[in-house]
Scaffold this motif. Structure first.
Motif, PDB file in Angstrom:
ATOM      1  N   SER A  51      36.315  85.589  58.124  1.00  0.00           N
ATOM      2  CA  SER A  51      35.662  85.247  56.770  1.00  0.00           C
ATOM      3  C   SER A  51      34.945  86.772  56.360  1.00  0.00           C
ATOM      4  CB  SER A  51      34.564  84.184  57.008  1.00  0.00           C
ATOM      5  OG  SER A  51      33.322  84.870  57.912  1.00  0.00           O
ATOM      6  N   SER A 160      35.764  89.756  50.696  1.00  0.00           N
ATOM      7  CA  SER A 160      35.700  88.522  51.164  1.00  0.00           C
ATOM      8  C   SER A 160      37.100  88.006  50.563  1.00  0.00           C
ATOM      9  CB  SER A 160      34.807  87.549  50.576  1.00  0.00           C
ATOM     10  OG  SER A 160      34.833  86.374  50.528  1.00  0.00           O
ATOM     11  N   THR A 162      38.775  85.567  50.816  1.00  0.00           N
ATOM     12  CA  THR A 162      38.877  84.002  50.390  1.00  0.00           C
ATOM     13  C   THR A 162      38.822  84.065  49.066  1.00  0.00           C
ATOM     14  OG1 THR A 162      37.498  83.526  52.312  1.00  0.00           O
ATOM     15  CG2 THR A 162      37.457  81.893  50.291  1.00  0.00           C
ATOM     16  N   ASP A 169      41.566  79.229  46.672  1.00  0.00           N
ATOM     17  CA  ASP A 169      40.532  78.671  47.372  1.00  0.00           C
ATOM     18  C   ASP A 169      41.174  77.543  48.428  1.00  0.00           C
ATOM     19  OD1 ASP A 169      38.876  78.994  45.492  1.00  0.00           O
ATOM     20  OD2 ASP A 169      39.480  78.107  43.695  1.00  0.00           O
ATOM     21  N   LEU A 172      40.091  81.039  54.238  1.00  0.00           N
ATOM     22  CA  LEU A 172      38.884  81.609  54.804  1.00  0.00           C
ATOM     23  C   LEU A 172      39.180  82.824  55.554  1.00  0.00           C
ATOM     24  CD1 LEU A 172      35.817  81.212  54.508  1.00  0.00           C
ATOM     25  CD2 LEU A 172      36.007  80.326  56.611  1.00  0.00           C
ATOM     26  N   PRO A 202      45.891  81.461  57.681  1.00  0.00           N
ATOM     27  CA  PRO A 202      44.958  82.002  56.238  1.00  0.00           C
ATOM     28  C   PRO A 202      45.499  83.444  56.014  1.00  0.00           C
ATOM     29  CG  PRO A 202      43.409  81.885  58.159  1.00  0.00           C
ATOM     30  CD  PRO A 202      44.570  81.140  58.488  1.00  0.00           C
ATOM     31  N   SER A 274      32.148  79.110  44.409  1.00  0.00           N
ATOM     32  CA  SER A 274      32.920  80.330  44.976  1.00  0.00           C
ATOM     33  C   SER A 274      33.338  81.406  43.785  1.00  0.00           C
ATOM     34  CB  SER A 274      34.165  79.647  45.639  1.00  0.00           C
ATOM     35  OG  SER A 274      34.871  80.754  46.452  1.00  0.00           O
TER      36      SER A 274
END
Length: 319
Positions: A51, A160, A162, A169, A172, A202, A274
């Motif tokens: 993350s 980040s 993410t 979305d 992570l 991810p 977010s």
């Protein structure tokens, strides 16, 4: 064409010798492919973490010692300060400063954000780079599409991942891009020893996202600029913050009650926390950040929907 997704945690030795991959905590093919792709975009050596907060933690602990001080950009992402506060019992100290000017002198690390979230200020990168301490630029909002901080004298870039880099979305991830090979190797060793490692799934989604990164960010930036211009002319809006790049903006309405009415009245723009995804998001930041932001501050992340449709939705919510 999609990159292969390798979920294996082990790879056989070759005649008793380690190959490029042996155990996932030390590295894996899918993660390595995503790191190579991001490193090429940012002009350095990229390392992935579970993350953005994980990337922040690993970088700080690998660079600093108890009693060291970080100069942190004031008004930046509140989660960065929260992470540093959690490390205070290990002797980490933090002093905030106005990143539009030079950092304070007696610090061991300079941490700026380009642009800051949610105040959208841009750092004085020249002044930061002139400081003798290493410089970290959180470029989550700018992305490599708008800014490559290593070219401006930064030592590390933090993302980040993410947010804009993965972009949907559903992943992570955090990332640190190092300007020097030696620094990257030290951070890689720290990562493998502490286990702050990214998983293949991810990372595979990041590879997918990077293929459309520039197209998405250009579209989001155009939409954000369009909405910012109209917000500035709206009688219910007191302040608009938009730095002229990226898909993120913030604006103030009269008070917390008004902000709550706006965020719960949009129909196309989702009320969620977010930024950087294909779906437009809006939220009052007061619920997370408390008194460090105005009561009526709303943060808006522009997605890929039609700009006129988004403005119509926001305009009716403001009404």
């Amino acid at each position: 064409m999609s990159e292969p997704l390798d979920r294996s945690t082990i790879w056989p030795y070759h005649d008793g010798e380690l190959g490029d991959f042996s155990y996932q905590r030390f590295g894996s093919p899918t993660v390595a492919a995503a790191e190579a792709a991001l490193g090429e975009l940012d002009g350095g050596t990229a390392l992935l973490f579970p993350s953005g907060a994980g990337a922040t933690t690993a970088l700080v602990l690998s660079l600093l010692e108890p009693g060291d001080t970080i100069a942190l950009a004031r008004g930046g992402y509140y989660g960065t300060g929260t992470t540093f506060a959690a490390l205070s019992s290990w002797g980490l100290r933090v002093v905030e400063f106005d990143q539009t000017g030079p950092p304070p002198e007696d610090v061991q690390l300079v941490w700026v954000e380009a642009p800051s979230n949610p105040y959208l200020t841009m750092p004085d990168l020249e002044a930061a780079a002139a400081h003798p301490a290493p410089v970290v630029v959180d470029a989550t909002v700018a992305t490599p599409v708008h800014l490559r901080p290593l070219e401006h004298g930064a030592n590390f870039v933090l993302h980040s991942a993410t947010k804009y880099l993965a972009g949907h979305d559903d992943a992570l991830l955090g990332a640190v891009v190092c300007g020097e090979d030696a620094a990257a190797e030290e951070l890689r060793t720290f990562r493998s020893r502490t286990g702050i490692v990214a998983a293949p799934d991810p990372a595979w989604l990041l590879l997918r996202g990077l293929k459309t990164l520039e197209l998405r960010v250009r579209r989001q930036s155009e939409t954000a600029a369009f909405i910012a211009e109209r917000l500035r002319a709206h009688p219910a809006v007191e302040t608009v913050r938009y730095p002229g790049l990226g898909g993120l903006l913030s604006f103030d309405v009269a008070d917390a009650e008004t902000a709550r009415k706006v965020e719960t009245s949009t129909q196309k723009i989702v009320n969620a926390s977010s930024l950087g995804g294909v779906t437009s998001l809006i939220e009052s930041r007061r619920r997370w950040e408390g008194d460090r932001v105005p009561p009526g501050l709303l943060r808006l992340s522009a997605g890929l929907e039609d700009a006129d449709t988004l403005w119509a939705d926001l305009e009716q919510a403001l009404g």
